[in-house]
Design a protein around this motif. Structure first.
Motif, mmCIF file in Angstrom:
data_model
loop_
_atom_site.group_PDB
_atom_site.id
_atom_site.type_symbol
_atom_site.label_atom_id
_atom_site.label_comp_id
_atom_site.label_asym_id
_atom_site.label_seq_id
_atom_site.Cartn_x
_atom_site.Cartn_y
_atom_site.Cartn_z
ATOM 1 N N LEU A 20 37.512 30.786 43.861
ATOM 2 C CA LEU A 20 38.416 32.060 43.575
ATOM 3 C C LEU A 20 38.024 32.884 42.245
ATOM 4 N N ALA A 21 37.793 32.037 41.225
ATOM 5 C CA ALA A 21 36.968 32.982 39.970
ATOM 6 C C ALA A 21 35.842 33.558 40.322
ATOM 7 N N TYR A 22 35.010 32.866 41.071
ATOM 8 C CA TYR A 22 33.504 33.167 41.255
ATOM 9 C C TYR A 22 33.674 34.551 42.104
ATOM 10 N N HIS A 23 34.465 34.555 43.248
ATOM 11 C CA HIS A 23 34.698 35.518 44.014
ATOM 12 C C HIS A 23 35.428 36.902 43.514
ATOM 13 N N LEU A 24 36.379 36.593 42.598
ATOM 14 C CA LEU A 24 36.994 37.607 41.962
ATOM 15 C C LEU A 24 35.985 38.388 40.884
ATOM 16 N N ARG A 25 35.542 37.730 40.207
ATOM 17 C CA ARG A 25 34.538 38.239 39.003
ATOM 18 C C ARG A 25 33.452 39.146 39.859
ATOM 19 N N THR A 26 33.049 38.670 40.994
ATOM 20 C CA THR A 26 31.965 39.058 41.597
ATOM 21 C C THR A 26 32.478 40.338 42.188
ATOM 22 N N GLU A 27 33.645 40.626 43.104
ATOM 23 C CA GLU A 27 34.050 41.860 43.553
ATOM 24 C C GLU A 27 34.535 42.514 42.274
ATOM 25 N N VAL A 37 43.379 36.157 46.143
ATOM 26 C CA VAL A 37 42.721 35.664 47.446
ATOM 27 C C VAL A 37 42.721 36.512 48.505
ATOM 28 N N ASP A 38 44.211 36.993 48.782
ATOM 29 C CA ASP A 38 44.437 37.716 50.088
ATOM 30 C C ASP A 38 43.473 39.229 50.079
ATOM 31 N N GLY A 39 42.890 39.415 48.701
ATOM 32 C CA GLY A 39 42.468 40.849 48.686
ATOM 33 C C GLY A 39 40.712 40.682 48.936
ATOM 34 N N LEU A 40 40.355 39.311 49.198
ATOM 35 C CA LEU A 40 39.039 39.013 49.192
ATOM 36 C C LEU A 40 38.370 39.218 50.663
ATOM 37 N N PRO A 41 37.246 39.430 51.126
ATOM 38 C CA PRO A 41 36.665 39.761 52.219
ATOM 39 C C PRO A 41 36.968 38.395 53.019
ATOM 40 N N GLU A 42 37.126 38.407 54.200
ATOM 41 C CA GLU A 42 37.696 37.443 55.024
ATOM 42 C C GLU A 42 36.690 36.149 54.674
#
Length: 163
Positions: A20-27, A37-42
């Protein structure tokens, strides 16, 4: 360093929080205002919500300290002699201590064990520190296999020489 899930991991806690931290930082680095998490691409949301299923054919490596997961790395099952390293993440408060290097080295060993001849990865061009680390570990820039803008593709032989 250990594999997750499995007896080799020091903790059975999953890597969901690290992913989650990885994807939030990338976004955020791409300019998206995603805070949960709900805001991430599927496809990324699935990794966070059920990493065991999302990576069931892959090897997930984790690093821990004091019983707490502080780093993760995913190594894909080789296809046509090539494996891929992805989702390298270390706790930002612990960077500079060699955790990422040890995760990559363990990932390269996993690639060798799986019979891969080469390993590849992709990295956003603004992540200069990560690119420098990959270059120090023998990765070289190759022609892109991904059409996303600002994504740099890198590869090396499992034995250590850049492809």
């Amino acid at each position: 360093m250990g594999r997750w899930p499995g007896p080799g991991a020091r903790t059975q806690e999953g890597p969901a929080a690290l992913l989650l931290a990885y994807h939030l930082r990338t976004e955020a680095e791409k300019g998206a205002e995603v805070t949960e998490v709900d805001g991430l691409p599927e496809r990324y949301r699935r990794e966070v919500l059920d990493p065991e299923k999302a990576f069931e054919r892959d090897t997930v490596l984790v690093a821990s300290t004091g019983g707490r997961l502080v780093g993760c790395l995913v190594v894909t099952t080789p296809v046509e002699g090539r494996a891929e390293i992805k989702r390298l993440w270390t706790d930002p408060s612990l960077r500079g201590r060699g955790i990422a290097t040890r995760l990559i080295e363990a990932g390269l060993a996993a690639c060798a064990d799986a019979g891969a001849e080469a390993v590849r990865l992709s990295v956003w061009k603004w992540r200069a520190g990560a690119m420098a680390l990959y270059e120090r570990l023998g990765f070289g820039v190759v022609e892109s296999w991904d059409e996303r803008d600002q994504l740099v593709c890198m590869e090396r032989a499992v034995g250590g020489v850049a492809s």
